[in-house]
Design a protein around this motif. Structure first.
Motif, PDB file in Angstrom:
ATOM      1  N   GLN A  61       0.865  -1.329  -0.057  1.00 31.81           N
ATOM      2  CA  GLN A  61      -0.105  -0.003  -0.039  1.00 31.81           C
ATOM      3  C   GLN A  61       0.711   1.234   0.009  1.00 31.81           C
ATOM      4  N   TYR A  62       1.932   1.200   0.779  1.00 28.63           N
ATOM      5  CA  TYR A  62       2.784   2.377   0.672  1.00 28.63           C
ATOM      6  C   TYR A  62       4.328   2.095   0.855  1.00 28.63           C
ATOM      7  N   SER A  94      -8.794   4.426  12.171  1.00 35.46           N
ATOM      8  CA  SER A  94      -8.775   5.501  11.314  1.00 35.46           C
ATOM      9  C   SER A  94      -7.486   6.354  11.003  1.00 35.46           C
ATOM     10  N   SER A  95      -7.422   7.222  10.490  1.00 37.71           N
ATOM     11  CA  SER A  95      -6.292   8.277  10.224  1.00 37.71           C
ATOM     12  C   SER A  95      -6.644   9.575  10.908  1.00 37.71           C
ATOM     13  N   LYS A 102      -0.959   5.513   9.121  1.00 38.84           N
ATOM     14  CA  LYS A 102      -1.920   6.260   9.488  1.00 38.84           C
ATOM     15  C   LYS A 102      -1.545   7.982   8.966  1.00 38.84           C
ATOM     16  N   LYS A 135       0.499   8.153   6.571  1.00 39.04           N
ATOM     17  CA  LYS A 135       0.482   8.253   5.068  1.00 39.04           C
ATOM     18  C   LYS A 135      -1.067   8.576   4.460  1.00 39.04           C
ATOM     19  N   ARG A 136      -2.228   7.928   5.261  1.00 39.15           N
ATOM     20  CA  ARG A 136      -3.368   8.074   4.576  1.00 39.15           C
ATOM     21  C   ARG A 136      -3.939   9.635   5.024  1.00 39.15           C
ATOM     22  N   ARG A 137      -3.562  10.232   5.515  1.00 37.25           N
ATOM     23  CA  ARG A 137      -4.041  11.699   5.859  1.00 37.25           C
ATOM     24  C   ARG A 137      -3.669  12.602   4.705  1.00 37.25           C
TER      25      ARG A 137
END
Length: 264
Positions: free
Chosen positions: A128-129, A195-196, A260, A262-264
């Motif tokens: 994913q990252y 969640s982020s 988290k 990196k998802r923001r």
């Protein structure tokens, strides 16, 4: 002294009792002609700091080998196999914590199995990252050496109040995860962990800090135990095992925190 569940007085007392039973057993076997006299006359070896360091690096090597296998075989292994490895590693951890004398055998096996699981989890995150795993490894290493420096220089002293605070925080985190798993088991959502959101990231930061502080407790207990003249030699493996448990926890939490962010 309370601290890392792997490192407590009860565990070391069990180890010493197991060590103390061996001379009597050896005398019985010698009388029956099974053990040569020179073997029982040898002075029992004791736990040393250098020996503990060597065993810890050996366990990290086993974990790294397992991690490589888990990484390259992540897509090939079935879900049932991953669950088998997971429960097997958990069972080994419980057995080792209850019977430290088996740690020379169980700790390397645990490290290898835990490495496979870490490799799998890391591969999933890296898919994913890209690059997140290397970042997590480097941050974990940095935190470890910073905490070791802080401990060795006395910048932060491991007082009884410090121990109580860290142990209480660790217990609270364990309860938080247990409650969250129960909620997810019944189909509920635990956005505060997954969640982020700022709250979720804040919780992850706190957990990472607590995991890092647990390293201080590990260093302190190992330091105390290696100065005792009656700590059995096999406890070097047990000490390395306990440190590995803390490092694995720290790495996973850092990996989750970076994910988290990196998802923001």
């Amino acid at each position: 002294m309370a601290q890392n569940p792997m490192f407590n007085e009860a565990a070391f007392e069990r180890a010493k009792k197991e060590q103390n039973r061996r001379p009597a057993q050896d005398e019985t076997l010698q009388a029956q002609g099974f053990i040569p006299r020179y073997q029982t006359a040898a002075t029992p070896q004791v736990m040393t700091l250098q020996g503990t360091i060597n065993k810890t690096f050996a366990l990290l090597a086993f974990c790294a080998v397992g991690g490589y296998i888990g990484w390259v075989k992540a897509a090939a292994f079935s879900g049932a196999l991953w669950m088998l490895i997971l429960f097997g590693a958990f069972a080994l951890a419980i057995w080792t914590s209850l019977k430290p004398s088996v740690s020379p055998v169980t700790a390397p096996i645990y490290a290898f199995g835990e490495g496979i699981l870490l490799g799998f989890v890391s591969a999933m995150y890296n898919a994913q990252y890209q690059g997140i795993v290397l970042q997590a490894v480097l941050v974990t290493m940095l935190v470890f050496f910073v905490m070791l420096f802080v401990y060795r220089t006395g910048l932060l002293r491991v007082t009884q109040g410090f121990v109580t605070a860290v142990v209480s925080a660790t217990a609270a985190i364990a309860i938080l995860y247990l409650v969250s798993w129960v909620i997810m088991l019944f189909g509920g959502k635990v956005a505060y962990l997954t969640s982020s959101s700022p709250l979720s990231i804040g919780i992850s930061v706190v957990i990472c800090v607590v995991a890092a502080l647990n390293l201080m407790l590990d260093f302190q207990f190992i330091s105390v135990m290696t100065t005792r003249p009656d700590t059995p030699k096999f406890m070097e493996w047990y000490a390395g095992f306990g440190l590995l448990v803390t490092l694995v926890w720290l790495y996973i939490e850092i990996l989750k925190l970076l994910g988290k962010a990196k998802r923001r």
